[in-house]
Scaffold this motif. Structure first.
Motif, mmCIF file in Angstrom:
data_model
loop_
_atom_site.group_PDB
_atom_site.id
_atom_site.type_symbol
_atom_site.label_atom_id
_atom_site.label_comp_id
_atom_site.label_asym_id
_atom_site.label_seq_id
_atom_site.Cartn_x
_atom_site.Cartn_y
_atom_site.Cartn_z
ATOM 1 N N GLY A 182 0.819 -1.219 0.000
ATOM 2 C CA GLY A 182 0.000 0.000 0.000
ATOM 3 C C GLY A 182 0.843 1.255 0.000
ATOM 4 N N GLU A 183 1.916 1.242 0.767
ATOM 5 C CA GLU A 183 2.828 2.380 0.811
ATOM 6 C C GLU A 183 3.474 2.601 -0.557
ATOM 7 N N THR A 184 3.846 1.512 -1.215
ATOM 8 C CA THR A 184 4.451 1.611 -2.541
ATOM 9 C C THR A 184 3.455 2.153 -3.558
ATOM 10 N N TYR A 185 2.200 1.682 -3.489
ATOM 11 C CA TYR A 185 1.173 2.219 -4.384
ATOM 12 C C TYR A 185 0.990 3.720 -4.170
ATOM 13 N N ALA A 186 1.035 4.141 -2.918
ATOM 14 C CA ALA A 186 0.916 5.573 -2.629
ATOM 15 C C ALA A 186 2.087 6.347 -3.222
ATOM 16 N N MET A 187 3.299 5.774 -3.133
ATOM 17 C CA MET A 187 4.474 6.421 -3.725
ATOM 18 C C MET A 187 4.342 6.508 -5.242
ATOM 19 N N ILE A 188 3.866 5.422 -5.849
ATOM 20 C CA ILE A 188 3.693 5.404 -7.304
ATOM 21 C C ILE A 188 2.668 6.453 -7.721
ATOM 22 N N LYS A 189 1.578 6.537 -6.975
ATOM 23 C CA LYS A 189 0.544 7.517 -7.298
ATOM 24 C C LYS A 189 1.094 8.941 -7.184
ATOM 25 N N ALA A 190 1.889 9.188 -6.143
ATOM 26 C CA ALA A 190 2.504 10.509 -5.977
ATOM 27 C C ALA A 190 3.460 10.814 -7.118
ATOM 28 N N LEU A 191 4.272 9.824 -7.517
ATOM 29 C CA LEU A 191 5.201 10.034 -8.629
ATOM 30 C C LEU A 191 4.462 10.285 -9.935
ATOM 31 N N ASN A 192 3.402 9.538 -10.173
ATOM 32 C CA ASN A 192 2.617 9.754 -11.388
ATOM 33 C C ASN A 192 2.012 11.145 -11.401
ATOM 34 N N LYS A 193 1.542 11.607 -10.257
ATOM 35 C CA LYS A 193 0.972 12.952 -10.162
ATOM 36 C C LYS A 193 2.044 14.000 -10.462
ATOM 37 N N LEU A 194 3.248 13.801 -9.891
ATOM 38 C CA LEU A 194 4.341 14.739 -10.158
ATOM 39 C C LEU A 194 4.749 14.717 -11.623
ATOM 40 N N THR A 195 4.731 13.546 -12.229
ATOM 41 C CA THR A 195 5.086 13.426 -13.642
ATOM 42 C C THR A 195 4.085 14.183 -14.505
ATOM 43 N N VAL A 196 2.807 14.027 -14.205
ATOM 44 C CA VAL A 196 1.769 14.725 -14.979
ATOM 45 C C VAL A 196 1.911 16.229 -14.819
ATOM 46 N N LEU A 197 2.210 16.672 -13.612
ATOM 47 C CA LEU A 197 2.354 18.115 -13.381
ATOM 48 C C LEU A 197 3.543 18.693 -14.130
ATOM 49 N N GLY A 198 4.582 17.873 -14.357
ATOM 50 C CA GLY A 198 5.779 18.356 -15.028
ATOM 51 C C GLY A 198 5.743 18.252 -16.542
ATOM 52 N N MET A 199 4.692 17.628 -17.076
ATOM 53 C CA MET A 199 4.618 17.454 -18.533
ATOM 54 C C MET A 199 4.100 18.729 -19.194
ATOM 55 N N PRO A 200 4.701 19.112 -20.298
ATOM 56 C CA PRO A 200 4.189 20.290 -21.000
ATOM 57 C C PRO A 200 2.853 19.994 -21.667
ATOM 58 N N LYS A 201 2.029 20.989 -21.770
ATOM 59 C CA LYS A 201 0.745 20.834 -22.448
ATOM 60 C C LYS A 201 0.934 21.173 -23.928
ATOM 61 N N THR A 202 0.423 20.318 -24.768
ATOM 62 C CA THR A 202 0.554 20.560 -26.206
ATOM 63 C C THR A 202 -0.720 21.194 -26.743
ATOM 64 N N ILE A 203 -0.527 22.086 -27.660
ATOM 65 C CA ILE A 203 -1.628 22.779 -28.282
ATOM 66 C C ILE A 203 -1.488 22.604 -29.788
ATOM 67 N N VAL A 204 -2.574 22.151 -30.409
ATOM 68 C CA VAL A 204 -2.566 21.948 -31.857
ATOM 69 C C VAL A 204 -2.726 23.312 -32.533
ATOM 70 N N ILE A 205 -1.805 23.618 -33.426
ATOM 71 C CA ILE A 205 -1.881 24.857 -34.194
ATOM 72 C C ILE A 205 -2.261 24.491 -35.619
ATOM 73 N N ALA A 206 -3.393 24.980 -36.041
ATOM 74 C CA ALA A 206 -3.883 24.612 -37.364
ATOM 75 C C ALA A 206 -3.585 25.666 -38.387
#
Length: 95
Positions: free
Chosen positions: A71-95
């Motif tokens: 359970g502790e490891t799952y919590a760590m994984i969830k926290a890391l995934n959240k941090l990864t998502v926060l650090g990803m740039p948002k892409t915008i399609v330019i048409a």
């Protein structure tokens, strides 16, 4: 994916070769067309990635019960995934 695999490695105390086979089996069971990278590639990334994990979340699992550690490891994984998502740039399609 690499950070999550290191968490699995940590919980089950697997060598990197075993981790590669385990992750490929998980992908196969989930019917995902993915292959886990070769263990020698992962070994090169291990020091940097595990340093980040230990720095962010602590160096050891604090609970002694196996189920609690999972359970502790799952919590760590969830926290890391959240941090990864926060650090990803948002892409915008330019048409």
């Amino acid at each position: 994916m690499i950070t999550t695999a290191f968490m699995v490695k940590r919980v089950f105390s697997m060598p990197l070769r075993g981790l590669q086979g385990f992750m490929n089996s998980v992908f196969k069971l989930a019917q995902l067309p993915l292959l886990y990278p070769h263990y020698s590639y992962i070994n090169k990334r291990a020091k940097t990635a595990m340093f980040r994990v230990k720095k962010l979340l602590g160096g050891t699992l604090s609970l002694r019960n196996y189920n609690a550690q999972v359970g502790e490891t799952y919590a760590m994984i969830k926290a890391l995934n959240k941090l990864t998502v926060l650090g990803m740039p948002k892409t915008i399609v330019i048409a």
